[in-house]
Design an enzyme around this catalytic site. Sequence first.
Site, short mmCIF file in Angstrom:
data_model
loop_
_atom_site.label_atom_id
_atom_site.label_comp_id
_atom_site.label_asym_id
_atom_site.label_seq_id
_atom_site.Cartn_x
_atom_site.Cartn_y
_atom_site.Cartn_z
CB ALA A 103 -6.30 -1.28 8.75
CB ALA A 158 0.58 1.00 15.09
N GLY A 197 -16.27 -6.15 10.10
CA GLY A 197 -15.43 -5.69 8.99
C GLY A 197 -16.07 -5.77 7.62
CG LEU A 253 -10.80 -2.29 11.17
CD1 LEU A 253 -9.69 -1.58 10.41
CD2 LEU A 253 -12.09 -1.51 11.03
CE LYS A 298 -4.32 -1.55 2.06
NZ LYS A 298 -5.23 -1.48 3.19
CG ASN A 356 -7.62 1.20 -0.85
OD1 ASN A 356 -7.76 2.29 -1.43
ND2 ASN A 356 -8.65 0.52 -0.39
NE ARG A 408 2.52 -7.17 17.72
CZ ARG A 408 2.42 -8.36 17.22
NH1 ARG A 408 2.04 -9.37 17.97
NH2 ARG A 408 2.66 -8.57 15.94
CG ASP A 436 -8.27 0.77 3.11
OD1 ASP A 436 -9.14 -0.02 2.68
OD2 ASP A 436 -7.05 0.54 3.06
P1 NAP Z 1 -0.91 -4.53 9.30
O1 NAP Z 1 -0.42 -3.38 8.50
O2 NAP Z 1 -0.17 -5.82 9.27
O3 NAP Z 1 -1.02 -4.05 10.82
C1 NAP Z 1 -1.45 -4.89 11.84
C2 NAP Z 1 -1.28 -4.21 13.17
O4 NAP Z 1 -1.75 -5.12 14.17
C3 NAP Z 1 0.18 -3.91 13.52
O5 NAP Z 1 0.23 -2.77 14.31
C4 NAP Z 1 0.57 -5.15 14.34
O6 NAP Z 1 1.59 -4.91 15.26
C5 NAP Z 1 -0.70 -5.40 15.09
N1 NAP Z 1 -0.77 -6.78 15.55
C6 NAP Z 1 -0.59 -7.89 14.81
N2 NAP Z 1 -0.73 -8.97 15.57
C7 NAP Z 1 -0.99 -8.52 16.83
C8 NAP Z 1 -1.20 -9.15 18.07
N3 NAP Z 1 -1.17 -10.49 18.15
N4 NAP Z 1 -1.42 -8.39 19.17
C9 NAP Z 1 -1.44 -7.05 19.08
N5 NAP Z 1 -1.22 -6.38 17.93
C10 NAP Z 1 -1.01 -7.12 16.82
O7 NAP Z 1 -2.41 -4.90 8.90
P2 NAP Z 1 -3.55 -3.87 8.42
O8 NAP Z 1 -3.54 -3.75 6.95
O9 NAP Z 1 -3.44 -2.66 9.23
O10 NAP Z 1 -4.86 -4.70 8.79
C11 NAP Z 1 -5.23 -4.94 10.12
C12 NAP Z 1 -6.51 -5.75 10.14
O11 NAP Z 1 -7.58 -5.01 9.57
C13 NAP Z 1 -6.40 -7.04 9.32
O12 NAP Z 1 -7.01 -8.08 10.01
C14 NAP Z 1 -7.16 -6.73 8.06
O13 NAP Z 1 -7.76 -7.90 7.51
C15 NAP Z 1 -8.21 -5.77 8.57
N6 NAP Z 1 -8.66 -4.88 7.49
C16 NAP Z 1 -9.96 -4.92 7.16
C17 NAP Z 1 -10.43 -4.09 6.18
C18 NAP Z 1 -11.88 -4.15 5.83
O14 NAP Z 1 -12.24 -3.67 4.75
N7 NAP Z 1 -12.73 -4.66 6.67
C19 NAP Z 1 -9.57 -3.22 5.51
C20 NAP Z 1 -8.23 -3.19 5.89
C21 NAP Z 1 -7.79 -4.04 6.90
P3 NAP Z 1 3.16 -5.07 14.86
O15 NAP Z 1 3.46 -3.89 14.01
O16 NAP Z 1 3.82 -5.08 16.16
O17 NAP Z 1 3.25 -6.37 14.11
#
Ligand code: NAP
Length: 506
Positions: free
Chosen positions: A362, A359, A471, A448, A298, A319, A382, A334
């Site tokens: 998303a 962080a 989500g 989400l 992204k 996106n 975290r 998004d």
């Molecule tokens: P990302 O860039 O990988 O970010 C994930 C975040 O969650 C990071 O800050 C990560 O921390 C943290 N994390 C991961 N595992 C964790 C855990 N076990 N405990 C605490 N924090 C944790 O992913 P993203 O794109 O932001 O997406 C996040 C979620 O939103 C995904 O599940 C995605 O499917 C969902 N989403 C949904 C939509 C929708 O349209 N509904 C759109 C976008 C995203 P670290 O940096 O420390 O790894």
Amino acid sequence: MNNGKICISICAKTADELFEQIGRAEPLADVIEVRFDRLEIDEVGKATDLISSRSGLRNKLLATFRSEDQGGNRHLSYQDRVAFWNSGIDRYFVGADFEEDIAEEVASWACEYRIASFHDLSGCPSNLDEISDRLSTTHADVLKVAVQANQITDAIPLWKLLENRTPDAKPLIPIAMGEAGKWTRILALAHGAFMTYASLDVGAETAPGQISAADMIDVFRVKELDRETEVFGIVAGDTSYSVSPWMHNAAFKAATMNRVFVPLQVADLDEFIRRMVRPQTREIDLNFNGFSVTNPHKQAIMRHLDEIDETAAKIGAVNTVKIENGKLYGYNTDAPGFIAPLKATFGDLKNARVAVVGAGGAARSCIFALQQEGADVALFARDTNKAAVLAAEFGIRVKEFEISNLRSEISECDILVNATPLGTKGETQNKTIATAEQLKDVKLVYDLIYNPLDTFLIREATKAGVPAIGGLEMLIAQGAKQFEIWTAETAPLDAMAEAVKKKLKL
Ligand code: NAP
């Protein structure tokens, strides 16, 4: 519309299983491939007898008896294979698939088309032209070249083989196996391929990257595509979990558009854009008109764009890409996709206290959208160092996220947003960022995650009597905005939501 065929490949162990599967494949397939090398050795005779007694099937059946090194299931010597074909089996089949080394044996076979096939299960050899020339000098009527695409660009030489054929060339079946090669299976017929292979059921793939016949027909509509079809797709590091092809193809179908949306699993974004997308440098032209872009591309996609709209530039992530007149334009759907369902449920967000957990990409869009609405945002993560960078960019508070002490923190917020993958189907499905007990003072929970639709967090919110948004609503809202960017028409929301729900229930 094209003239290609869909072949369902069947790997059964027993003759009875084979016939049960042929029965289910018949209404879907133009051709049914019987993989004799997958049958138990003592079932081959029974299967052949059954097939010979069903003359009505002949027009659909393709026989294959392939050795291990060519993707077959058992070690077969040259003599084994020649003996099999010389048993007279060819007369019960419309087609036969054979390997190069028995090419001389096939001249007298009774079937209508003989397919000379080449398989490379490890990659794409550099001498594909030479291999194809060699195959075409055999007695084959059709050539099949199947290679493994470890990277999306590995399939380029294969695609050139299809596109650069002379009008008098023998028909070709090009297949790039693997997730990164799925697009070849979907688009091949539109570009003149003789046939494309599909599995009978999801989970019954006979080669890596095969798509079920039902999806090839109903979702990707492969036989309806042609060279004019506008191609869209999801660019992601791993496309295997994405439901976007189901959502966007349902929208294109409902709107009766000659458009298709394909998985584009990309590891090296620079190479993909240079060799397959940018009009000035691309080696093949798939008629790409736009992409949905997700992890991990992204932010990296931004350096490849000619123009980025203001919202996406402020968020620092794209996106959605639209390709028009040779230029690439970037957007972020998004943020509006996230905020629309939230405003519809919660109302005015001015001064609402919102805790965003996570962080990543998303969270970035959520924070931007919430600030635009005047909400008071706190970020829980975290990795506080990573979160500090994001928080500084948006001028918000950061709190270290720890499940054990979350309660005191979230009791101070009106809305809790889960922007982590915690709770997603798979390893973390049974985890939640907060329990019902911890949620009791919160006014609204927004998870989400859309797979599963009913996450642990949503169930905990329901238990606590707290309204919750899942989500799916964001997925559809951001997808609808993408549809509108690409087509300038209103998105068929119901068709999109229905398709995603159907896919997720599988
Ligand atoms: P990302 O860039 O990988 O970010 C994930 C975040 O969650 C990071 O800050 C990560 O921390 C943290 N994390 C991961 N595992 C964790 C855990 N076990 N405990 C605490 N924090 C944790 O992913 P993203 O794109 O932001 O997406 C996040 C979620 O939103 C995904 O599940 C995605 O499917 C969902 N989403 C949904 C939509 C929708 O349209 N509904 C759109 C976008 C995203 P670290 O940096 O420390 O790894």
